[in-house]
Design a protein around this motif. Sequence first.
Motif, mmCIF file in Angstrom:
data_model
loop_
_atom_site.group_PDB
_atom_site.id
_atom_site.type_symbol
_atom_site.label_atom_id
_atom_site.label_comp_id
_atom_site.label_asym_id
_atom_site.label_seq_id
_atom_site.Cartn_x
_atom_site.Cartn_y
_atom_site.Cartn_z
ATOM 1 N N LEU A 5 0.834 -43.906 -1.376
ATOM 2 C CA LEU A 5 0.412 -42.944 -2.392
ATOM 3 C C LEU A 5 -0.998 -42.424 -2.143
ATOM 4 O O LEU A 5 -1.321 -41.304 -2.530
ATOM 5 C CB LEU A 5 0.499 -43.580 -3.781
ATOM 6 N N GLY A 6 -1.849 -43.205 -1.486
ATOM 7 C CA GLY A 6 -3.209 -42.776 -1.199
ATOM 8 C C GLY A 6 -3.283 -41.679 -0.154
ATOM 9 O O GLY A 6 -4.064 -40.741 -0.281
ATOM 10 N N THR A 7 -2.439 -41.782 0.883
ATOM 11 C CA THR A 7 -2.488 -40.813 1.975
ATOM 12 C C THR A 7 -1.313 -39.844 1.972
ATOM 13 O O THR A 7 -1.365 -38.814 2.631
ATOM 14 C CB THR A 7 -2.482 -41.534 3.339
ATOM 15 N N GLY A 8 -0.255 -40.192 1.262
ATOM 16 C CA GLY A 8 0.945 -39.363 1.252
ATOM 17 C C GLY A 8 1.823 -39.552 2.485
ATOM 18 O O GLY A 8 2.818 -38.863 2.657
ATOM 19 N N LYS A 9 1.461 -40.515 3.347
ATOM 20 C CA LYS A 9 2.239 -40.751 4.571
ATOM 21 C C LYS A 9 3.463 -41.615 4.275
ATOM 22 O O LYS A 9 3.397 -42.565 3.509
ATOM 23 C CB LYS A 9 1.384 -41.451 5.625
ATOM 24 N N GLU A 10 4.573 -41.251 4.935
ATOM 25 C CA GLU A 10 5.809 -42.021 4.830
ATOM 26 C C GLU A 10 5.953 -42.885 6.081
ATOM 27 O O GLU A 10 5.580 -42.478 7.170
ATOM 28 C CB GLU A 10 7.017 -41.089 4.728
ATOM 29 N N LEU A 58 4.080 -55.994 5.176
ATOM 30 C CA LEU A 58 3.697 -54.662 5.657
ATOM 31 C C LEU A 58 2.220 -54.639 5.998
ATOM 32 O O LEU A 58 1.409 -55.308 5.348
ATOM 33 C CB LEU A 58 3.995 -53.617 4.590
ATOM 34 N N GLU A 59 1.884 -53.869 7.011
ATOM 35 C CA GLU A 59 0.481 -53.721 7.378
ATOM 36 C C GLU A 59 -0.251 -52.963 6.299
ATOM 37 O O GLU A 59 0.292 -52.100 5.642
ATOM 38 C CB GLU A 59 0.371 -52.968 8.702
ATOM 39 N N GLU A 60 -1.523 -53.302 6.133
ATOM 40 C CA GLU A 60 -2.329 -52.609 5.117
ATOM 41 C C GLU A 60 -2.778 -51.268 5.622
ATOM 42 O O GLU A 60 -2.883 -51.003 6.740
ATOM 43 C CB GLU A 60 -3.546 -53.462 4.763
#
Length: 60
Positions: A5-10, A58-60
Motif C-alpha cells: 500500500l505504501g508504494t502501490g507495487k504488486e 515475506l521480505e520487508e
Amino acid sequence: MVLDLGTGKEKIVKQGTETVDYDFPRWEDDHQISYTKTTNSVVHGKLVQTDTKETMKLEE
C-alpha cells in the motif's frame, strides 16, 4: 499476489502451475502469510489431490 500500500507495487507471492495451486492466503502477522498448497497428480489412473498447509515470510 500482495499489494504494498505504501508504494502501490504488486508482487506475486506464489505462482501456480499445471499441477500445483495455491489457495486462500491468510496473514499470520505483518510479514508472514499462510496458505494451502494443492498438488494434483495421477496415481493408478485416478486424480489425487494433496493439500499441504504452508507459511511463508515475506521480505520487508
